[in-house]
Design an enzyme around this catalytic site. Structure first.
Site, PDB file in Angstrom:
ATOM      1  CG  LEU A  57      -1.983  -1.023   1.396  1.00 16.89           C
ATOM      2  CD1 LEU A  57      -2.728  -0.841   2.716  1.00 16.89           C
ATOM      3  CD2 LEU A  57      -2.963  -0.975   0.228  1.00 16.89           C
ATOM      4  CG  ASP A  58       0.576   4.209  -3.046  1.00 20.31           C
ATOM      5  OD1 ASP A  58       1.442   3.418  -3.460  1.00 20.31           O
ATOM      6  OD2 ASP A  58      -0.313   4.699  -3.767  1.00 20.31           O
ATOM      7  CE  LYS A  59       6.161   7.811   5.005  1.00 22.78           C
ATOM      8  NZ  LYS A  59       7.491   8.473   4.959  1.00 22.78           N
ATOM      9  NE  ARG A 156      -1.869   8.349  -5.227  1.00 20.54           N
ATOM     10  CZ  ARG A 156      -0.627   8.577  -4.809  1.00 20.54           C
ATOM     11  NH1 ARG A 156       0.127   7.588  -4.338  1.00 20.54           N
ATOM     12  NH2 ARG A 156      -0.135   9.806  -4.858  1.00 20.54           N
TER      13      ARG A 156
END
Length: 239
Positions: A57-59, A156
Site C-alpha cells: 500500500l502507498d505510504k 489514483r
C-alpha cells in the site's frame, strides 16, 4: 511536528498460523523508505523474522494489508495475486459528483521517470479498475474501487483519468479539503491561515478476501483511521 510511534500489535485485525492482516495506518511505509527506516515489514520482523509482505500500500494509504508468516503461505498468496483471485475493495474520497453508475476503467499505465504513473496505450501495462459511487455528499463523493490488476498508483491514476483525482492527492491533481469548502457559514480566525482538514491521499483499503493455505476463505474489513473518520463525520454534518 509530532513523530509517530507505531505499535504493530495494535494494527492486527486478523491472525492465524499462516497470515496476519493489519489495518495499516496512514504515513507508514509498507517497505523501507529512504526518508524513514520504520516500516510495516521491519515492525513485524521484530516480532518474527519469517514475516513477508504479500503486496504493498502507498505510504499515505491506510487499510488492509496482508503479511505471510512462512514461505508456503507467501507462495500461496503470490499465486492468488498472480491469478487475480485476491479481492480488494478500496474507498476513495473525490471532489464533485461521481458517475451515477458502475464503470470499468481499462487504461494501460506505466511509471514515468518522475515516479508519477501515466497513461500509455502503446507502452503501458494492462490496468483495470471497477468503480461505483458509494455515498454522495453535496460537493464530494465516496467512491468504491475494486482493482482487477495491481499496478502502482492504479486507483489514483485511473480516478485522475476520469477527472476525479482523490482528495489530498497532489501528485494527480487532488486538492486538500478545508472546512471553509464544506461549511457554509465558516469564518477563519483573523490573521491565521486556514489549515486543511484532510491533506493526505484520501484512499483506504477497506477489505481483502483470499483463501488460506487450507483453501478456507479469509475476508476481513478494516475501519477507517481517525483522520478519515473525522472528515466523513464533517461531510455528513456540513455537506
Amino acid at each position: 511536528m509530532k513523530k509517530n510511534v507505531w505499535n504493530a500489535a495494535e494494527m492486527v485485525v486478523y491472525d492465524d498460523d499462516n497470515y496476519t492482516i493489519i489495518n495499516k495506518p496512514p504515513h507508514l511505509s509498507t517497505l523501507e523508505d529512504r526518508n524513514d527506516q520504520t516500516n510495516v515489514l521491519s515492525l513485524f520482523r521484530a516480532i518474527d523474522s519469517g514475516y513477508q509482505v504479500c503486496h504493498r500500500l502507498d505510504k499515505e494509504t491506510s487499510g488492509a494489508l496482508l503479511l505471510a508468516k512462512n514461505d508456503e503461505a507467501y507462495r500461496h498468496a503470490a499465486l492468488q495475486f498472480q491469478e487475480r483471485e485476491v479481492e480488494k475493495i478500496y474507498h476513495a474520497l473525490v471532489k464533485g459528483r461521481f458517475l451515477n453508475e458502475a464503470i470499468q476503467v481499462d487504461v494501460p499505465l506505466r511509471t514515468s521517470g518522475s515516479g508519477k504513473v501515466i497513461f500509455d496505450k502503446r507502452r503501458g501495462k494492462e490496468a483495470i479498475t471497477l468503480f461505483r459511487p458509494k455515498q454522495f455528499f453535496k460537493d464530494y463523493t465516496l467512491v468504491e474501487a475494486k482493482p482487477i490488476t495491481g499496478r502502482t498508483h492504479q486507483i489514483r491514476a485511473h480516478l485522475a483519468y476520469l477527472d476525479f483525482p482523490i482528495c489530498g492527492d497532489s501528485l494527480y491533481g487532488g486538492e486538500p479539503i478545508f472546512l471553509s469548502s464544506i461549511k457554509k457559514d465558516f469564518r477563519s480566525k483573523k490573521n491565521e491561515e486556514e489549515r486543511p482538514l484532510f491533506s493526505r491521499v484520501g484512499l483506504h483499503a477497506h477489505a481483502i478476501k483470499l483463501t488460506n493455505v487450507n483453501k478456507n476463505f479469509i475476508l476481513k474489513m478494516c475501519d477507517y483511521p481517525k483522520d478519515m473518520q473525522i472528515i466523513m463525520k464533517k461531510l455528513n454534518k456540513f455537506n
